[in-house]
Design a protein around this motif. Structure first.
Motif, short mmCIF file in Angstrom:
data_model
loop_
_atom_site.label_atom_id
_atom_site.label_comp_id
_atom_site.label_asym_id
_atom_site.label_seq_id
_atom_site.Cartn_x
_atom_site.Cartn_y
_atom_site.Cartn_z
N LEU A 1 82.70 38.64 3.23
CA LEU A 1 81.76 37.67 3.78
C LEU A 1 80.66 37.33 2.77
O LEU A 1 80.27 36.16 2.64
N ILE A 2 80.17 38.34 2.04
CA ILE A 2 79.14 38.09 1.01
C ILE A 2 79.70 37.16 -0.06
O ILE A 2 79.00 36.28 -0.56
N GLU A 3 80.97 37.37 -0.42
CA GLU A 3 81.59 36.52 -1.43
C GLU A 3 81.67 35.06 -0.96
O GLU A 3 81.42 34.14 -1.73
N LYS A 4 82.01 34.87 0.29
CA LYS A 4 82.20 33.52 0.83
C LYS A 4 80.89 32.86 1.27
O LYS A 4 80.75 31.63 1.16
N TYR A 5 79.94 33.65 1.76
CA TYR A 5 78.68 33.12 2.31
C TYR A 5 77.48 33.85 1.70
O TYR A 5 76.67 34.43 2.42
N PRO A 6 77.32 33.81 0.36
CA PRO A 6 76.21 34.55 -0.26
C PRO A 6 74.84 33.98 0.14
O PRO A 6 74.68 32.76 0.22
N ASN B 1 80.94 44.41 9.78
CA ASN B 1 80.71 45.51 8.84
C ASN B 1 81.93 45.77 7.96
O ASN B 1 81.80 46.01 6.76
N ALA B 2 83.13 45.71 8.53
CA ALA B 2 84.35 45.96 7.77
C ALA B 2 84.63 44.84 6.76
O ALA B 2 85.24 45.09 5.71
N SER B 3 84.20 43.63 7.06
CA SER B 3 84.46 42.47 6.20
C SER B 3 83.26 42.09 5.35
O SER B 3 83.23 41.02 4.74
N GLN C 1 73.30 33.77 2.90
CA GLN C 1 73.31 32.93 4.10
C GLN C 1 73.30 33.79 5.36
O GLN C 1 73.70 34.94 5.35
N TRP C 2 72.85 33.17 6.43
CA TRP C 2 72.98 33.74 7.76
C TRP C 2 74.37 33.38 8.26
O TRP C 2 74.81 32.25 8.09
N VAL C 3 75.05 34.35 8.87
CA VAL C 3 76.41 34.14 9.36
C VAL C 3 76.48 34.60 10.81
O VAL C 3 75.97 35.66 11.16
N ALA C 4 77.13 33.78 11.64
CA ALA C 4 77.32 34.12 13.06
C ALA C 4 78.81 34.29 13.33
O ALA C 4 79.62 33.45 12.94
N ILE C 5 79.15 35.40 14.00
CA ILE C 5 80.53 35.67 14.40
C ILE C 5 80.59 35.79 15.91
O ILE C 5 79.78 36.48 16.52
#
Length: 84
Positions: A30-35, A24-26, A37-41
């Motif tokens: 993250l949207i800029e780097k992975y527009p 949430n803070a990033s 897309q599904w992202v897993a952390i």
């Protein structure tokens, strides 16, 4: 699925909460780097990303990472209307 000891479960739950807060803070970065897309952390790191949810889960499996520990979200700049 193996049942973990209570201390392990507590630690994993705390890490999941930390990963969710990081997500949430990033969010903007993250949207800029992975527009679109599904992202897993896991453990504070992006460990998989892709256009399809199933593809991200397959990547987690290929890397032998536990799906149950991953925070997985779809990143989009557009607002989404969810009808429940």
């Amino acid at each position: 699925m193996k049942i973990e000891q209570p201390a392990v479960l507590v630690r994993e739950l705390q890490q999941f909460g930390d990963d969710l807060r990081l997500f949430n803070a990033s969010h903007a970065q993250l949207i800029e780097k992975y527009p679109e897309q599904w992202v897993a952390i896991i453990d504070g790191e992006v460990v998989a990303h892709g256009a399809a949810f199933d593809a991200v889960l397959d990547l987690l499996d290929a890397k032998a990472l536990p799906q149950h520990r991953a925070v997985v979200k779809f990143l989009t700049a557009s607002e989404q209307l969810l009808i429940l």
